[in-house]
Design an enzyme around this catalytic site. Sequence first.
Site, PDB file in Angstrom:
ATOM      1  N   SER A  14       0.842  -1.203   0.000  1.00  0.00           N
ATOM      2  CA  SER A  14       0.000   0.000   0.000  1.00  0.00           C
ATOM      3  C   SER A  14       0.871   1.246   0.000  1.00  0.00           C
ATOM      4  O   SER A  14       1.921   1.279  -0.628  1.00  0.00           O
ATOM      5  CB  SER A  14      -0.971  -0.051   1.193  1.00  0.00           C
ATOM      6  OG  SER A  14      -0.269  -0.225   2.412  1.00  0.00           O
ATOM      7  N   ASP A 187       3.702  12.444   8.676  1.00  0.00           N
ATOM      8  CA  ASP A 187       2.348  12.833   9.062  1.00  0.00           C
ATOM      9  C   ASP A 187       1.791  11.958  10.182  1.00  0.00           C
ATOM     10  O   ASP A 187       0.591  11.961  10.430  1.00  0.00           O
ATOM     11  CB  ASP A 187       1.407  12.777   7.844  1.00  0.00           C
ATOM     12  CG  ASP A 187       1.405  11.405   7.173  1.00  0.00           C
ATOM     13  OD1 ASP A 187       2.012  10.466   7.735  1.00  0.00           O
ATOM     14  OD2 ASP A 187       0.817  11.272   6.089  1.00  0.00           O
ATOM     15  N   HIS A 190       2.930   7.891   7.534  1.00  0.00           N
ATOM     16  CA  HIS A 190       3.864   7.565   6.449  1.00  0.00           C
ATOM     17  C   HIS A 190       5.293   7.931   6.834  1.00  0.00           C
ATOM     18  O   HIS A 190       5.526   8.899   7.551  1.00  0.00           O
ATOM     19  CB  HIS A 190       3.434   8.273   5.167  1.00  0.00           C
ATOM     20  CG  HIS A 190       2.052   7.895   4.733  1.00  0.00           C
ATOM     21  ND1 HIS A 190       0.977   8.728   4.935  1.00  0.00           N
ATOM     22  CD2 HIS A 190       1.583   6.762   4.147  1.00  0.00           C
ATOM     23  CE1 HIS A 190      -0.124   8.124   4.484  1.00  0.00           C
ATOM     24  NE2 HIS A 190       0.223   6.933   4.005  1.00  0.00           N
TER      25      HIS A 190
END
Length: 258
Positions: A14, A187, A190
């Site tokens: 992902s 953040d 990530h």
Amino acid sequence: MAGPSRPQFVLFGSSIVQMSYNVGGWGAILADLYARKADFVLRGYSGWNTRMALQVLDQVFPKDAAVQPALVVVYFGGNDATNSHPSGLGAHVPLPEFVENMRKIIDHIKSLSDKTRVICLSSPPVNEAKVREIFGSGLDDQARTNEGCRIYSEALVELCQEMDVEAINLWTAIQQRDDWADTCFIDGIHLSADGCKTVVREILKVLKKVDWEPSLYWLSMPAEFPEDSPYYVVGPDGKTTLNVTGHICIWQKEWLNI
């Protein structure tokens, strides 16, 4: 396809995978280390969970492909581990289903060839305070928690042990740094350049220690076109040239002692 053929390393997962070619990203660092030795193929899909991965598994990894990967690094779990949304929509996948989905993904990749190797990355931790600072309350009803990531991470590691597959527990590895929450994320979810260095280090540790033939460790793999040539830069003696095939760049030297 450009030739000659090199071993193919596929990064499948992902957003942690899709963003791995950002500046300082772990995929970019690995591709640099393996220049002239392996071809990296990026198959990253932000927002995906294991259900979505299963839907395209045969397309990403067709069993009748002329060339099969030498290595597949797989990352799913962070999105699966989010809390379920009241509507029933969203990325959450219940833990037992996540484990079975990962089993199917691993089985499929292992079946591609006798020489296809697999490394699974588990869910990294999250900085929940940073996530709320960046995203506000918009994700409260489908929150990603550090505890949830731990549970899914440990379940994946246990599965990989059962299946005799190499696993890297990123939830544990990243938290080895005292300042992990402030330095390893952009953040809260990530990975930053610092966080990506942890991923690179852990992958290289695995590739160095495993007894795979042929070796997939960057310092053990042959470089393409290693022959001497009169067209290289002339050396100090003025009579011979310097073959730079095996040259280690300054920014690569931190990866020599893993």
